[in-house]
Design a protein around this motif. Sequence first.
Motif, PDB file in Angstrom:
ATOM      1  N   GLN A   3     -41.635  17.565  45.830  1.00 45.84           N
ATOM      2  CA  GLN A   3     -41.630  17.003  44.481  1.00 45.84           C
ATOM      3  C   GLN A   3     -43.008  16.451  44.110  1.00 45.84           C
ATOM      4  O   GLN A   3     -43.444  16.577  42.967  1.00 45.84           O
ATOM      5  CB  GLN A   3     -40.580  15.896  44.383  1.00 45.84           C
ATOM      6  N   PHE A   4     -43.689  15.867  45.086  1.00 51.24           N
ATOM      7  CA  PHE A   4     -45.027  15.322  44.824  1.00 51.24           C
ATOM      8  C   PHE A   4     -45.988  16.425  44.399  1.00 51.24           C
ATOM      9  O   PHE A   4     -46.757  16.263  43.446  1.00 51.24           O
ATOM     10  CB  PHE A   4     -45.554  14.620  46.069  1.00 51.24           C
ATOM     11  N   LEU A   5     -45.938  17.564  45.096  1.00 49.79           N
ATOM     12  CA  LEU A   5     -46.833  18.682  44.750  1.00 49.79           C
ATOM     13  C   LEU A   5     -46.526  19.210  43.357  1.00 49.79           C
ATOM     14  O   LEU A   5     -47.437  19.541  42.592  1.00 49.79           O
ATOM     15  CB  LEU A   5     -46.695  19.796  45.790  1.00 49.79           C
ATOM     16  N   GLN A   6     -45.238  19.273  43.015  1.00 44.54           N
ATOM     17  CA  GLN A   6     -44.866  19.747  41.686  1.00 44.54           C
ATOM     18  C   GLN A   6     -45.355  18.786  40.605  1.00 44.54           C
ATOM     19  O   GLN A   6     -45.879  19.204  39.566  1.00 44.54           O
ATOM     20  CB  GLN A   6     -43.353  19.909  41.594  1.00 44.54           C
ATOM     21  N   GLN A   7     -45.201  17.477  40.852  1.00 42.61           N
ATOM     22  CA  GLN A   7     -45.674  16.485  39.893  1.00 42.61           C
ATOM     23  C   GLN A   7     -47.190  16.512  39.774  1.00 42.61           C
ATOM     24  O   GLN A   7     -47.742  16.238  38.704  1.00 42.61           O
ATOM     25  CB  GLN A   7     -45.194  15.087  40.289  1.00 42.61           C
ATOM     26  N   GLN A 128     -41.879  31.939  30.885  1.00 39.97           N
ATOM     27  CA  GLN A 128     -42.004  32.591  32.182  1.00 39.97           C
ATOM     28  C   GLN A 128     -42.608  31.614  33.180  1.00 39.97           C
ATOM     29  O   GLN A 128     -43.336  30.690  32.806  1.00 39.97           O
ATOM     30  CB  GLN A 128     -42.903  33.834  32.052  1.00 39.97           C
ATOM     31  N   SER A 129     -42.318  31.799  34.443  1.00 41.79           N
ATOM     32  CA  SER A 129     -42.873  30.923  35.471  1.00 41.79           C
ATOM     33  C   SER A 129     -43.026  31.686  36.775  1.00 41.79           C
ATOM     34  O   SER A 129     -42.414  32.741  36.980  1.00 41.79           O
ATOM     35  CB  SER A 129     -41.976  29.696  35.677  1.00 41.79           C
ATOM     36  N   TRP A 130     -43.869  31.136  37.645  1.00 39.78           N
ATOM     37  CA  TRP A 130     -44.101  31.716  38.972  1.00 39.78           C
ATOM     38  C   TRP A 130     -43.890  30.628  40.017  1.00 39.78           C
ATOM     39  O   TRP A 130     -44.288  29.474  39.818  1.00 39.78           O
ATOM     40  CB  TRP A 130     -45.521  32.267  39.089  1.00 39.78           C
ATOM     41  N   THR A 131     -43.304  31.001  41.123  1.00 37.70           N
ATOM     42  CA  THR A 131     -43.037  30.049  42.195  1.00 37.70           C
ATOM     43  C   THR A 131     -43.890  30.375  43.410  1.00 37.70           C
ATOM     44  O   THR A 131     -43.909  31.525  43.880  1.00 37.70           O
ATOM     45  CB  THR A 131     -41.554  30.071  42.596  1.00 37.70           C
ATOM     46  N   PHE A 132     -44.612  29.377  43.883  1.00 32.92           N
ATOM     47  CA  PHE A 132     -45.441  29.504  45.077  1.00 32.92           C
ATOM     48  C   PHE A 132     -44.987  28.432  46.070  1.00 32.92           C
ATOM     49  O   PHE A 132     -45.461  27.292  46.015  1.00 32.92           O
ATOM     50  CB  PHE A 132     -46.925  29.320  44.745  1.00 32.92           C
ATOM     51  N   GLY A 133     -44.070  28.793  46.931  1.00 29.41           N
ATOM     52  CA  GLY A 133     -43.528  27.810  47.862  1.00 29.41           C
ATOM     53  C   GLY A 133     -42.780  26.729  47.098  1.00 29.41           C
ATOM     54  O   GLY A 133     -41.875  27.020  46.302  1.00 29.41           O
ATOM     55  N   PRO A 134     -43.176  25.465  47.262  1.00 25.86           N
ATOM     56  CA  PRO A 134     -42.489  24.371  46.572  1.00 25.86           C
ATOM     57  C   PRO A 134     -42.968  24.144  45.141  1.00 25.86           C
ATOM     58  O   PRO A 134     -42.442  23.294  44.432  1.00 25.86           O
ATOM     59  CB  PRO A 134     -42.819  23.152  47.434  1.00 25.86           C
ATOM     60  N   ILE A 135     -43.976  24.909  44.717  1.00 26.22           N
ATOM     61  CA  ILE A 135     -44.601  24.671  43.409  1.00 26.22           C
ATOM     62  C   ILE A 135     -44.180  25.744  42.422  1.00 26.22           C
ATOM     63  O   ILE A 135     -44.202  26.937  42.732  1.00 26.22           O
ATOM     64  CB  ILE A 135     -46.140  24.658  43.541  1.00 26.22           C
ATOM     65  N   THR A 136     -43.801  25.315  41.229  1.00 31.98           N
ATOM     66  CA  THR A 136     -43.499  26.230  40.133  1.00 31.98           C
ATOM     67  C   THR A 136     -44.509  26.002  39.011  1.00 31.98           C
ATOM     68  O   THR A 136     -44.695  24.872  38.547  1.00 31.98           O
ATOM     69  CB  THR A 136     -42.073  26.004  39.593  1.00 31.98           C
ATOM     70  N   THR A 138     -45.484  27.177  35.221  1.00 32.67           N
ATOM     71  CA  THR A 138     -45.008  27.883  34.036  1.00 32.67           C
ATOM     72  C   THR A 138     -46.162  28.627  33.366  1.00 32.67           C
ATOM     73  O   THR A 138     -47.336  28.345  33.617  1.00 32.67           O
ATOM     74  CB  THR A 138     -44.386  26.903  33.031  1.00 32.67           C
ATOM     75  N   TYR A 139     -45.805  29.563  32.523  1.00 29.88           N
ATOM     76  CA  TYR A 139     -46.820  30.315  31.783  1.00 29.88           C
ATOM     77  C   TYR A 139     -47.644  29.376  30.905  1.00 29.88           C
ATOM     78  O   TYR A 139     -48.860  29.541  30.776  1.00 29.88           O
ATOM     79  CB  TYR A 139     -46.138  31.380  30.923  1.00 29.88           C
ATOM     80  N   LEU A 140     -46.976  28.368  30.312  1.00 38.52           N
ATOM     81  CA  LEU A 140     -47.682  27.400  29.479  1.00 38.52           C
ATOM     82  C   LEU A 140     -48.714  26.629  30.294  1.00 38.52           C
ATOM     83  O   LEU A 140     -49.853  26.427  29.837  1.00 38.52           O
ATOM     84  CB  LEU A 140     -46.685  26.429  28.843  1.00 38.52           C
ATOM     85  N   GLN A 141     -48.341  26.177  31.491  1.00 31.38           N
ATOM     86  CA  GLN A 141     -49.289  25.463  32.338  1.00 31.38           C
ATOM     87  C   GLN A 141     -50.466  26.354  32.723  1.00 31.38           C
ATOM     88  O   GLN A 141     -51.617  25.899  32.731  1.00 31.38           O
ATOM     89  CB  GLN A 141     -48.584  24.951  33.595  1.00 31.38           C
ATOM     90  N   PHE A 142     -50.183  27.604  33.004  1.00 32.49           N
ATOM     91  CA  PHE A 142     -51.264  28.551  33.322  1.00 32.49           C
ATOM     92  C   PHE A 142     -52.225  28.688  32.143  1.00 32.49           C
ATOM     93  O   PHE A 142     -53.447  28.705  32.320  1.00 32.49           O
ATOM     94  CB  PHE A 142     -50.669  29.918  33.681  1.00 32.49           C
ATOM     95  N   VAL A 143     -51.679  28.758  30.929  1.00 28.95           N
ATOM     96  CA  VAL A 143     -52.523  28.877  29.733  1.00 28.95           C
ATOM     97  C   VAL A 143     -53.363  27.616  29.551  1.00 28.95           C
ATOM     98  O   VAL A 143     -54.561  27.681  29.241  1.00 28.95           O
ATOM     99  CB  VAL A 143     -51.652  29.138  28.487  1.00 28.95           C
ATOM    100  N   ILE A 144     -52.743  26.440  29.754  1.00 26.34           N
ATOM    101  CA  ILE A 144     -53.481  25.179  29.608  1.00 26.34           C
ATOM    102  C   ILE A 144     -54.633  25.115  30.607  1.00 26.34           C
ATOM    103  O   ILE A 144     -55.768  24.777  30.244  1.00 26.34           O
ATOM    104  CB  ILE A 144     -52.533  23.978  29.793  1.00 26.34           C
ATOM    105  N   PHE A 145     -54.370  25.447  31.876  1.00 29.46           N
ATOM    106  CA  PHE A 145     -55.429  25.448  32.889  1.00 29.46           C
ATOM    107  C   PHE A 145     -56.542  26.422  32.507  1.00 29.46           C
ATOM    108  O   PHE A 145     -57.732  26.089  32.586  1.00 29.46           O
ATOM    109  CB  PHE A 145     -54.869  25.863  34.261  1.00 29.46           C
ATOM    110  N   SER A 146     -56.145  27.619  32.075  1.00 26.53           N
ATOM    111  CA  SER A 146     -57.129  28.669  31.776  1.00 26.53           C
ATOM    112  C   SER A 146     -57.992  28.296  30.575  1.00 26.53           C
ATOM    113  O   SER A 146     -59.226  28.428  30.618  1.00 26.53           O
ATOM    114  CB  SER A 146     -56.408  29.998  31.506  1.00 26.53           C
ATOM    115  N   VAL A 147     -57.360  27.829  29.494  1.00 23.50           N
ATOM    116  CA  VAL A 147     -58.112  27.458  28.290  1.00 23.50           C
ATOM    117  C   VAL A 147     -59.069  26.314  28.597  1.00 23.50           C
ATOM    118  O   VAL A 147     -60.243  26.338  28.188  1.00 23.50           O
ATOM    119  CB  VAL A 147     -57.147  27.074  27.151  1.00 23.50           C
ATOM    120  N   THR A 148     -58.591  25.305  29.323  1.00 26.46           N
ATOM    121  CA  THR A 148     -59.450  24.166  29.667  1.00 26.46           C
ATOM    122  C   THR A 148     -60.633  24.613  30.512  1.00 26.46           C
ATOM    123  O   THR A 148     -61.784  24.204  30.264  1.00 26.46           O
ATOM    124  CB  THR A 148     -58.643  23.099  30.431  1.00 26.46           C
TER     125      THR A 148
END
Length: 292
Positions: A3-7, A128-136, A138-148
């Motif tokens: 949960q910590f990694l996800q947060q 849409q979302s992608w799961t990497f082990g305990p971390i999910t 989302t497509y929105l988070q990916f866009v935010i990271f990429s744009v920033t």
Amino acid sequence: MDQFLQQLVNGLSLGSIYALVALGYTMVYGIIKLINFAHGDVYMIGAYTAYWVTTYFGLSFLPALLVCMVVCGLLGVLIERIAYKPLRKAPRITALITAIGVSYVIEYTTQFFMGTSVRTYPPLLPNQSWTFGPITITYLQFVIFSVTLVLCVLLTLIIQKTKIGRAMRAVSADENAAKLMGISVDNTISFTFFLGSALAGAAGILVGIYYNSATPLMGMVPGLKAFVAAVFGGIGSIPGAMVGGLFIGICETLVTAYGNSMYRDAIVYGILILVLIIRPAGLFGKAEKEKV
């Protein structure tokens, strides 16, 4: 731990938005030593611009992002020319009070034309979302990271590699010497406002999609948090604004997840108080002695 990694991921996405807004604060302060408290409301205009161009003109995310950046950039230049330029030689407290006044003018003008109801966005990004082990992620988070990331890289290249970037650094170091070297200080300051406000416009559309809402007062609290981020990193420092924004976003998310969401704002302002007590210049700032 999972949960910590996800947060942590959630905090980084929120912090990326704060970082974009904090960059505008730190750039303007680095050039003319002004805390532009209307900057949070420029970010609000970005969110409303995104709502209009996506709802009524049917633009997709990328064109809407560019429109928001241009509109907010031009608004930043207009604010600087009308409200701040005549006060450039005035005491700092005068400019500060003017900035607060400009903030209220923008907020209540928006309320007059748009009302106080919450505006929601049409679907702009895939659910849409992608799961990497305990971390999910989302497509929105990916866009935010990429744009920033892309905007921060572009900003760094502009400041370090272009003629206008060299002019910005020269004006920041010594305005009078920059004039003697043939640099147009007025145009350089206006470009700085354009650049910082454009980044706020990008943050506006990102946060609008993130919360799927736009309101006339939405820029007040995030604007203050972005200011705290800029102070935490060292106001006037671009890397400091980035680090500060990410740190504030992570802290806010962790407090909400593990504590009480009612205290997330208090934690942010508590951080500001601690920074001002322990290291007033911020993490990346340099203490400057002023003659009295």
